[in-house]
Design a protein around this motif. Structure first.
Motif, short mmCIF file in Angstrom:
data_model
loop_
_atom_site.label_atom_id
_atom_site.label_comp_id
_atom_site.label_asym_id
_atom_site.label_seq_id
_atom_site.Cartn_x
_atom_site.Cartn_y
_atom_site.Cartn_z
N CYS A 94 0.84 -0.92 -0.25
CA CYS A 94 -0.10 0.15 -0.46
C CYS A 94 1.12 1.13 0.66
O CYS A 94 0.46 2.30 -0.26
CB CYS A 94 -0.69 0.40 1.63
N LEU A 227 -8.47 -3.07 7.50
CA LEU A 227 -8.02 -1.86 8.71
C LEU A 227 -6.82 -0.60 8.39
O LEU A 227 -6.48 0.08 8.34
CB LEU A 227 -8.15 -2.33 9.39
N ALA A 230 -6.62 1.00 5.40
CA ALA A 230 -7.02 2.46 5.68
C ALA A 230 -6.64 3.43 6.81
O ALA A 230 -6.65 4.36 6.42
CB ALA A 230 -8.10 2.06 6.61
N CYS A 233 -4.12 4.44 4.11
CA CYS A 233 -4.50 5.98 3.21
C CYS A 233 -3.80 6.99 2.78
O CYS A 233 -4.52 7.79 3.64
CB CYS A 233 -5.60 5.31 3.03
N MET A 234 -4.93 6.59 5.21
CA MET A 234 -4.99 8.17 5.15
C MET A 234 -4.19 9.23 6.14
O MET A 234 -3.37 9.39 6.34
CB MET A 234 -6.19 8.07 7.17
N ALA A 283 -8.53 -3.20 -0.62
CA ALA A 283 -9.30 -2.54 0.03
C ALA A 283 -9.40 -0.36 0.19
O ALA A 283 -10.15 0.57 0.64
CB ALA A 283 -10.02 -2.75 1.56
N TYR A 284 -7.95 -1.13 -0.69
CA TYR A 284 -7.25 0.78 0.04
C TYR A 284 -7.96 1.56 -1.40
O TYR A 284 -8.50 2.45 -1.77
CB TYR A 284 -5.82 0.78 -0.79
N TRP A 287 -11.06 2.87 0.06
CA TRP A 287 -10.86 3.71 1.66
C TRP A 287 -10.11 5.56 -0.10
O TRP A 287 -10.77 6.18 0.96
CB TRP A 287 -9.31 3.95 1.61
N GLN A 288 -9.12 4.89 -1.00
CA GLN A 288 -8.56 6.01 -1.48
C GLN A 288 -9.74 7.04 -2.20
O GLN A 288 -9.81 8.13 -3.12
CB GLN A 288 -7.32 6.07 -2.13
N THR A 290 -12.87 6.88 -1.58
CA THR A 290 -13.88 7.87 -0.82
C THR A 290 -12.92 8.83 -0.56
O THR A 290 -14.39 9.85 -1.22
CB THR A 290 -13.95 6.78 0.62
#
Length: 305
Positions: A94, A227, A230, A233-234, A283-284, A287-288, A290
């Motif tokens: 990631c 998780l 996430a 990403c943040m 999942a990334y 998240w990204q 979004t």
């Protein structure tokens, strides 16, 4: 209401639509999964045609973002590997995967510098092409099975290096030999955004198919990977924004570090890492995008479109 206005209204939702389509039609993806590397190639070519050799300037922002991409990925892997090598690999990919080929498009829509981010996209992808054949065998221990680290380097390099470097060489070749074709490609940067949406449809569907084939006992591990994705990403969007603000372009910084080429990341994870690690970049994607969809929506509202 004309077609251009409708397209502007739909564009912020293209990525969520592509992800939802991949989830709903994952059973169909195997028939078109072979297209993923070709779509990556085309996206890179379109992006690289945007940058002329004279604009290829490595700035302080580029070096700072690149150091986090390479050394940060190694750091998170080393920090998490004592607890779970699979989760560590997911966190690694990631951070390690390069800037998304559509990032300059999103950056331009948000008001950032397209040439600056397109330049970093080239640097980011080249760094992955050079370092992936070294880091992947070191992380997975694949060289122990294949015989030597050199063998693993060549095996991975033959597949990854041309996929990233050849589009750059082709873009410069077109610039000097067929400038008309080069100009036509460079003037249609939005094409990469829609190709990216198709690529998301494919890789999300492939990742969903893989996840559904996993036994229920691996659900906690997959939840942990989601998780971690996430958090990565943040953290990267935030760090990129902070670095970008100090270097004069917070949007380019945030998108350059936070918006990843998840198409390439999932493909690399499924191909060279433990396949379960692909859950993290999958999942990334959510998240990204979004974050991207929210940014585009707010920007659209700000412009009053």
């Amino acid at each position: 209401m004309n077609f251009g206005h409708i397209r502007q209204m739909i564009k912020p939702w293209m990525l969520p639509i592509a992800m939802l389509g991949g989830i709903l039609f994952h059973g169909f993806i195997d028939k078109i999964a072979f297209l993923a590397p070709y779509l990556i190639f085309v996206m890179l070519l379109v992006t690289f045609c945007k940058v002329k050799p004279s604009e290829f300037k490595v700035t302080r922002l580029s070096w700072l973002l690149l150091s986090i991409q390479i050394f940060g990925s190694i750091a998170v892997y080393l920090a998490l590997s004592p607890f779970s090598t699979d989760v560590a690999q997911g966190a690694f990919i990631c951070v390690f995967c390069p800037t998304a080929t559509a990032a300059p498009v999103i950056t331009g829509m948000l008001g950032g510098s397209v040439p600056r981010l397109a330049t970093f996209s080239i640097i980011s992808n080249m760094a992955v092409a050079i370092s992936a054949p070294i880091l992947f065998p070191a992380i997975t221990g694949a060289h122990a099975a294949t015989g030597t680290l050199a063998t693993s380097f060549l095996t991975i390099g033959i597949k990854v290096f041309p996929l990233i470097i050849v589009p750059l060489a082709l873009a410069f070749f077109l610039l000097y030999t067929l400038p008309g074709v080069h100009k036509a490609i460079a003037s249609h940067q939005s094409v990469s955004f829609y190709i990216w949406a198709v690529s998301l449809f494919i890789v999300v569907g492939r990742a969903v198919s893989f996840i559904m084939d996993e036994p229920s006992g691996r659900i906690p591990e997959m939840a942990a990977l989601a998780l971690v994705a996430a958090l990565m990403c943040m953290a990267q969007f935030y760090a990129g924004r902070v670095i970008g603000r100090r270097c004069g372009d917070r949007i380019a910084g945030a998108q350059g570090l936070g918006q990843k080429n998840t198409v390439l990341a999932i493909w690399m994870a499924l191909t060279y890492l433990n396949p379960i690690a692909s859950v993290a970049p999958a999942a990334y994607v959510a998240w990204q995008n979004t974050i991207n969809s929210l940014q585009l929506y707010l920007k659209t509202r700000q412009k009053g479109i």
